[in-house]
Design an enzyme around this catalytic site. Structure first.
Site, PDB file in Angstrom:
ATOM      1  N   ASN A 179       0.839  -1.203   0.000  1.00  0.00           N
ATOM      2  CA  ASN A 179       0.000   0.000   0.000  1.00  0.00           C
ATOM      3  C   ASN A 179       0.871   1.249   0.000  1.00  0.00           C
ATOM      4  O   ASN A 179       1.952   1.285   0.601  1.00  0.00           O
ATOM      5  CB  ASN A 179      -1.036   0.006   1.137  1.00  0.00           C
ATOM      6  CG  ASN A 179      -0.498  -0.302   2.509  1.00  0.00           C
ATOM      7  OD1 ASN A 179       0.573  -0.876   2.662  1.00  0.00           O
ATOM      8  ND2 ASN A 179      -1.239   0.082   3.521  1.00  0.00           N
TER       9      ASN A 179
ATOM     10  N   GLU B 107       0.359   5.246   0.634  1.00  0.00           N
ATOM     11  CA  GLU B 107      -0.595   6.251   1.109  1.00  0.00           C
ATOM     12  C   GLU B 107      -0.219   7.658   0.630  1.00  0.00           C
ATOM     13  O   GLU B 107       0.858   7.878   0.066  1.00  0.00           O
ATOM     14  CB  GLU B 107      -0.678   6.185   2.644  1.00  0.00           C
ATOM     15  CG  GLU B 107      -1.198   4.826   3.093  1.00  0.00           C
ATOM     16  CD  GLU B 107      -1.463   4.723   4.578  1.00  0.00           C
ATOM     17  OE1 GLU B 107      -0.965   5.571   5.356  1.00  0.00           O
ATOM     18  OE2 GLU B 107      -2.188   3.771   4.964  1.00  0.00           O
TER      19      GLU B 107
ATOM     20  N   CYS C 201      -4.127   0.738  -2.447  1.00  0.00           N
ATOM     21  CA  CYS C 201      -4.031  -0.531  -1.715  1.00  0.00           C
ATOM     22  C   CYS C 201      -2.949  -1.422  -2.319  1.00  0.00           C
ATOM     23  O   CYS C 201      -2.639  -1.335  -3.516  1.00  0.00           O
ATOM     24  CB  CYS C 201      -5.356  -1.278  -1.771  1.00  0.00           C
ATOM     25  SG  CYS C 201      -6.665  -0.534  -0.794  1.00  0.00           S
TER      26      CYS C 201
ATOM     27  N   GLU D 247      -3.074  -4.594  -3.081  1.00  0.00           N
ATOM     28  CA  GLU D 247      -3.566  -5.458  -4.162  1.00  0.00           C
ATOM     29  C   GLU D 247      -3.613  -4.685  -5.472  1.00  0.00           C
ATOM     30  O   GLU D 247      -3.278  -5.207  -6.539  1.00  0.00           O
ATOM     31  CB  GLU D 247      -4.982  -5.968  -3.839  1.00  0.00           C
ATOM     32  CG  GLU D 247      -5.100  -6.785  -2.565  1.00  0.00           C
ATOM     33  CD  GLU D 247      -5.404  -5.922  -1.341  1.00  0.00           C
ATOM     34  OE1 GLU D 247      -4.859  -4.804  -1.223  1.00  0.00           O
ATOM     35  OE2 GLU D 247      -6.194  -6.384  -0.502  1.00  0.00           O
TER      36      GLU D 247
ATOM     37  N   CYS E  36     -10.207  -5.076   0.524  1.00  0.00           N
ATOM     38  CA  CYS E  36     -11.368  -4.191   0.660  1.00  0.00           C
ATOM     39  C   CYS E  36     -12.282  -4.381  -0.552  1.00  0.00           C
ATOM     40  O   CYS E  36     -11.918  -5.037  -1.545  1.00  0.00           O
ATOM     41  CB  CYS E  36     -10.915  -2.742   0.772  1.00  0.00           C
ATOM     42  SG  CYS E  36     -10.304  -2.043  -0.779  1.00  0.00           S
TER      43      CYS E  36
HETATM   44  N1  THU Z   1      -5.384  -1.477   2.486  1.00  0.00           N
HETATM   45  C1  THU Z   1      -4.819  -2.274   1.518  1.00  0.00           C
HETATM   46  O1  THU Z   1      -3.668  -2.082   1.121  1.00  0.00           O
HETATM   47  N2  THU Z   1      -5.578  -3.271   1.019  1.00  0.00           N
HETATM   48  C2  THU Z   1      -6.856  -3.541   1.389  1.00  0.00           C
HETATM   49  O2  THU Z   1      -7.503  -4.383   0.794  1.00  0.00           O
HETATM   50  C3  THU Z   1      -7.441  -2.837   2.527  1.00  0.00           C
HETATM   51  C4  THU Z   1      -6.726  -1.628   2.983  1.00  0.00           C
HETATM   52  C5  THU Z   1      -4.592  -0.356   2.991  1.00  0.00           C
HETATM   53  C6  THU Z   1      -5.124   1.006   2.630  1.00  0.00           C
HETATM   54  C7  THU Z   1      -4.521   1.866   3.705  1.00  0.00           C
HETATM   55  O3  THU Z   1      -3.214   2.247   3.304  1.00  0.00           O
HETATM   56  C8  THU Z   1      -4.407   0.930   4.902  1.00  0.00           C
HETATM   57  O4  THU Z   1      -4.555  -0.382   4.398  1.00  0.00           O
HETATM   58  C9  THU Z   1      -5.452   1.168   5.983  1.00  0.00           C
HETATM   59  O5  THU Z   1      -6.712   1.170   5.449  1.00  0.00           O
END
Ligand code: THU
Length: 134
Positions: free
Chosen positions: A43, A45, A54, A56, A87
């Site tokens: 991920n 940000e 994310c 994935e 998610c």
């Molecule tokens: N996140 C992912 O990388 N993949 C997911 O499927 C769910 C959430 C990340 C997004 C964000 O950087 C952190 O997790 C918290 O939500």
């Protein structure tokens, strides 16, 4: 299963690469393509929270941009209490390039790997055209 162990290990390893100054929640993903290649992601940000990417989706974009458009499995690793599941947005993104029998290996901080299929966690998904899964 070799693929499973390898994918989970690579997803775990990718947590280190995560850029997470806002959530501090590190996610790693490892995608297995139909032709046997693995693409990884973490991920990434942003201070504009809505454009956080994310793990994935990072892996999917890396794969597609390198010419792989069909995925059979993915491992997702996070430090969640239970298994770290994709998610809703990631489920939809995966479904563009995978059949409902795509396998997900999801692991949280305790290391226990739970298996799911994409069809199980994303039932009745949206597609503009009927997909030919042959
Ligand atoms: N996140 C992912 O990388 N993949 C997911 O499927 C769910 C959430 C990340 C997004 C964000 O950087 C952190 O997790 C918290 O939500």
């Amino acid at each position: 299963m070799v693929d499973k162990d390898r994918l989970v290990a690579q997803a775990r390893g990718m947590q280190e690469m995560a850029y997470v100054p806002y959530s501090n929640f590190r996610v790693g993903a490892a995608l297995l393509t139909e032709e046997g290649k693995i693409f990884t992601g973490c991920n990434v940000e942003n201070s504009a929270y809505g454009v956080c990417i994310c793990a994935e989706q990072t892996a999917v974009v890396k794969a597609v941009s390198e010419g792989s458009k069909s995925f059979v499995a993915v491992a997702v690793a996070g430090d969640s209490d239970g298994p770290c599941l994709p998610c809703g947005a990631c489920r939809q993104v995966l479904s563009e390039f995978a059949k409902p029998d795509m396998v997900l290996y999801c692991v949280g901080k305790d290391g226990e790997v739970k298996n799911f299929t994409l069809g199980e966690i994303l039932a009745y998904s949206f597609h503009l055209e009927e997909k030919n899964f042959d």
